[in-house]
Enzyme design. Structure first.
Site, PDB file in Angstrom:
ATOM      1  N   CYS A 145      -0.058   7.613  -2.735  1.00  0.00           N
ATOM      2  CA  CYS A 145      -1.079   7.389  -3.767  1.00  0.00           C
ATOM      3  C   CYS A 145      -2.393   6.902  -3.175  1.00  0.00           C
ATOM      4  CB  CYS A 145      -0.572   6.361  -4.789  1.00  0.00           C
ATOM      5  SG  CYS A 145       0.905   6.876  -5.682  1.00  0.00           S
ATOM      6  N   HIS A 182       0.850  -1.201   0.000  1.00  0.00           N
ATOM      7  CA  HIS A 182       0.000   0.000   0.000  1.00  0.00           C
ATOM      8  C   HIS A 182       0.876   1.238   0.000  1.00  0.00           C
ATOM      9  CE1 HIS A 182      -3.765   2.211   0.795  1.00  0.00           C
ATOM     10  NE2 HIS A 182      -2.976   3.039   1.465  1.00  0.00           N
ATOM     11  N   CYS A 187       8.335   7.644  -5.993  1.00  0.00           N
ATOM     12  CA  CYS A 187       9.442   8.480  -6.457  1.00  0.00           C
ATOM     13  C   CYS A 187       9.040   9.951  -6.513  1.00  0.00           C
ATOM     14  CB  CYS A 187       9.908   8.013  -7.836  1.00  0.00           C
ATOM     15  SG  CYS A 187      11.288   8.968  -8.490  1.00  0.00           S
TER      16      CYS A 187
END
Length: 278
Positions: free
Chosen positions: A94, A90, A105
């Site tokens: 996001c 997870h 990133c």
């Protein structure tokens, strides 16, 4: 002309891979890994942890899930309400579960996982070559500056600035790209390098290591002509990955199912499961 052609090619590849790394959305687990409404209600209403683990084990019996939590239970995401496929994690940034998650990133403002890991590697490689090319072409003007042949003050600043930035980024990218090359050669993600995946017989950092060539094929595919192009060529769908520990088992799904039926905790190693089947 040749210098400009190489420059343009590297620039196009750099921008293309960077664009693919940014706009390729991370792939989430298939619907079959999500809990049904009835299972979700049964799981949430149950207060005993051991019974909750058994409920998860029953749901996971028909799924290709082989990795476990540290205490031997089924990996489950409370936020996404799904059974995690192997190598899935997870991402808190996001807010979704990402298949074969490597890391989030900040360079590309995206989660790097199964869908775009190849693009990210190519982005690092072409960025490295781009910086090296700029440094190499500017270096001769730096020599002229050093010997006093450059008289224009602005030219001196531009030469020093370009060389410094190109070398600085080249060194940084070299270490980062080298580290990810090492990860690919071992078939590990960044998360797995820090915390080894747990299998039936315990943690194994080399559990997905199939050998150098097969590890490369996992990321870049079997078609070598596509390896250096930013097109999708990775093997599989991100939900299941071949494992070294299961390569000798004739039917690993049945072996796992037999253990899950007992108590939802895998206590026997792969070797014993194989002997039972034989």
């Amino acid at each position: 002309v040749a210098y400009l052609t190489i420059f343009h090619i590297l620039f196009v590849l750099f921008v293309w891979t960077y664009w693919k790394s940014i706009f390729t959305l991370p792939v989430q687990p298939d619907k079959k890994f999500h809990m049904s409404y009835a299972d979700k209600e049964r799981y949430e209403n149950e207060e005993r942890p051991e019974v909750q683990r058994q409920i998860l084990a029953e749901i996971a019996r028909k799924l290709p899930v082989y990795t476990r939590t540290g205490n031997g239970g089924i990996r489950f995401c409370d936020r996404c309400q799904l059974i995690k496929p192997d190598r899935c994690h997870h991402c808190s940034v996001c807010a979704v579960c990402v298949l074969k998650m490597d890391h989030h990133c900040p360079w590309v403002n995206n989660c790097i996982g199964f869908s775009n890991y190849k693009f990210f590697l190519l982005f690092l490689a072409y960025s490295l070559l781009y910086c090296l090319y700029i440094a190499a072409t500017v270096f001769k003007y730096f020599i002229k500056y050093w010997t006093g042949e450059l008289t224009n003050g602005r030219s001196k600043f531009h030469v020093l600035f370009l060389l410094f930035v190109a070398v600085m980024f080249f060194v940084s990218l070299m270490f980062l790209f080298g580290y990810h090359c090492w990860l690919v050669s071992r078939n590990r993600s960044t998360l797995e390098a820090f915390s080894a995946p747990v299998f039936q017989n315990g943690p194994d950092k080399n559990g997905f290591n199939l050998g150098f060539v097969k590890n490369l094929q996992q990321v870049f595919g079997e078609e070598k002509k596509l390896w250096l192009l930013p097109v999708v060529s990775s093997q599989g769908d991100g939900h299941f990955f071949p494992m070294r520990a299961l390569c000798e088992a004739q039917n690993p799904l049945l072996a796992n199912e037999e253990q899950w039926e007992d108590d939802g905790i895998d206590e026997e190693p792969h070797g014993k499961a194989t002997q039972k089947e034989n």
